[in-house]
Scaffold this motif. Sequence first.
Motif: not given
Length: 276
Positions: A37, A79-80, A75-76, A72
């Motif tokens: 990240d 995803e990144r 989670q983001k 969230p």
Amino acid sequence: MTEENKETAQGNRIDRRFAKLRGEGRKALVTYIVAGDGGLENTVDLMHQLVASGSDLIELGVPFSDPMAEGPVIQKGHERALANKASLRKCLQLVKEFRSKDVETPVILMGYANPIEKMGVEAFADGLKAAGADGALTVDLPAEEAGSLSELLSARDLRNIFLLTPTTSDARIAQITGLASGFVYYVSLKGVTGAGHLDLDSVRDNLARIRQHTDLPLCVGFGIKDGASAKAVSADGDGAVVGSVLVSAVGEAGDAAAAKDRIGAMVSEMRVALDA
């Protein structure tokens, strides 16, 4: 014998760190970021920044497509990191790179069972040892299926960290703590990371309940946002685990330098509060 081997020959870093903190009368600050990240090329620098700012242990998140326990924000972060091509094998390489400059700070890989199963449990344990990691926390691996991993990690002087929650029964606490090593991660609230408000009375009562079953250090996570909350939850335990606010800071930073500055300031504030 290399300097790293000299260090690891003295025992697991997690055990040494908690013994040192206990001897000093201090609480542990455990920090979490997601590997990759903010860029794979920046993760090790962020890890060193965490240490320089006062982190005692690092949980390095292994990105996964379905991080079910995460809110969230994290989670983001996953995803990144996945968009940046992060993987379990790359996480191990990042730990190895971190170890080239820091042979003292404990590092735990925190993730999910699927990537471990894909790699192979024994290969995963070997990879942790070779990289210089100190243990693992596998969020979705139930106690009934964790025995073989615990045995493989123990054989390599690595630690298997487990989660306990406000709804964990006494019988299950006994079962899980019987497999656990290093420390126990107590989830302070019902829900996902970054959610809810802390109920300090509940934290106090549940830590006392867990303490009846284990002498392992107890660290409290979920809902830790600043120095005041870190100090409050660690009053009856051995430390605080902070993640969502750090992952949020990395995600909101415009570049690597800004990310380092932001997480450095946050961790420093928590360290001061814990030591006050």
